[in-house]
Design an enzyme around this catalytic site. Structure first.
Site, mmCIF file in Angstrom:
data_model
loop_
_atom_site.group_PDB
_atom_site.id
_atom_site.type_symbol
_atom_site.label_atom_id
_atom_site.label_comp_id
_atom_site.label_asym_id
_atom_site.label_seq_id
_atom_site.Cartn_x
_atom_site.Cartn_y
_atom_site.Cartn_z
ATOM 1 N N CYS A 71 0.852 -1.187 0.000
ATOM 2 C CA CYS A 71 0.000 0.000 0.000
ATOM 3 C C CYS A 71 0.892 1.242 0.000
ATOM 4 O O CYS A 71 1.659 1.453 0.947
ATOM 5 C CB CYS A 71 -0.871 -0.033 1.256
ATOM 6 S SG CYS A 71 -1.883 1.436 1.477
ATOM 7 N N CYS A 181 -0.746 3.566 -6.533
ATOM 8 C CA CYS A 181 -1.692 2.943 -5.602
ATOM 9 C C CYS A 181 -1.839 1.519 -6.099
ATOM 10 O O CYS A 181 -2.066 1.296 -7.302
ATOM 11 C CB CYS A 181 -3.033 3.676 -5.633
ATOM 12 S SG CYS A 181 -4.334 2.795 -4.733
HETATM 13 N N1 DGL Z 1 -3.946 0.308 -2.138
HETATM 14 C C1 DGL Z 1 -3.574 1.462 -1.416
HETATM 15 C C2 DGL Z 1 -2.398 2.208 -1.959
HETATM 16 O O1 DGL Z 1 -1.537 1.616 -2.591
HETATM 17 C C3 DGL Z 1 -4.553 2.253 -0.628
HETATM 18 C C4 DGL Z 1 -5.887 2.627 -1.177
HETATM 19 C C5 DGL Z 1 -6.686 3.296 -0.101
HETATM 20 O O2 DGL Z 1 -7.085 2.602 0.821
HETATM 21 O O3 DGL Z 1 -6.874 4.529 -0.132
HETATM 22 O O4 DGL Z 1 -2.263 3.379 -1.783
#
Ligand code: DGL
Length: 188
Positions: A71, A181
């Site tokens: 993330c 993301c």
């Molecule tokens: N998948 C996440 C990222 O890489 C987070 C998405 C979220 O929960 O805002 O930033």
């Protein structure tokens, strides 16, 4: 070997795919923090505290050999805290601004991430250090995270809504866009 992969939702499966193709024998535990998705509109303190709680709990349950924080939103703020509390290696994912700057010919780069990631000091530092002279067009969207979750659940994603989110890139025309993301490669 056991590893633990953690994200706010199912986005981090895009990272799991790569790990699995490189190390097919690895036993992977995955945590999707659906309760608090999206992380991208939460405060730095909240995200740090939440991923720390989850990582400590999962570490005691599964005793993994490493933790992958799949993330960008959490990695750009919480890696030092996680590393100071866990004895295992903690690997994060952060915006790929450096390779984008090396690839871009026009030196206009798009950064597509969550609202949290586009504003983080960490992200600004990456830009200063590795993308000097580049114009970075930042688009932060939690809506895109929800669309990716919907897509992963088998629903359609309309192109009109995607076009609206991506409109700033229509005007500025970057020649490289960083998908910062882990949800976004699913709907690339
Ligand atoms: N998948 C996440 C990222 O890489 C987070 C998405 C979220 O929960 O805002 O930033």
């Amino acid at each position: 070997m056991n590893i633990l992969v953690l994200d706010s939702g199912w986005g981090g499966l895009s990272v799991v795919e790569h790990i699995h193709s490189l190390l097919p024998g690895l036993n992977i535990h995955y945590i999707a923090d659906n309760k608090h998705l999206p992380y991208g509109d939460k405060s730095d303190a909240f995200v740090t505290q939440r991923v720390l709680e989850l990582a400590l709990y999962a570490n005691s349950q599964f005793t993994p050999d490493a933790l992958v924080l799949a993330c960008n939103t959490a990695s750009t703020v919480a890696l030092p805290t996680l590393r100071s509390h866990l004895a295992i290696p903690v690997v994060g994912v952060v915006p790929a601004i450096k390779p984008a700057a090396l690839t871009s010919k026009s030196k206009t780069i798009g950064l597509l991430a969550t609202p949290g990631t586009v504003e983080r000091d960490y992200t600004h530092q990456l830009a200063e250090e590795f993308a000097e002279g580049c114009d970075i067009v930042r688009v932060g969207s939690s809506e895109m995270v929800h669309l990716a979750e919907a897509w992963l659940a088998g629903n359609r994603v309309g192109t009109r809504i995607l076009k609206e989110i991506l409109a700033p890139f229509e005007q500025s025309k970057p020649d490289v866009i960083v998908l910062a993301c882990t949800h976004f490669p699913h709907i690339q």
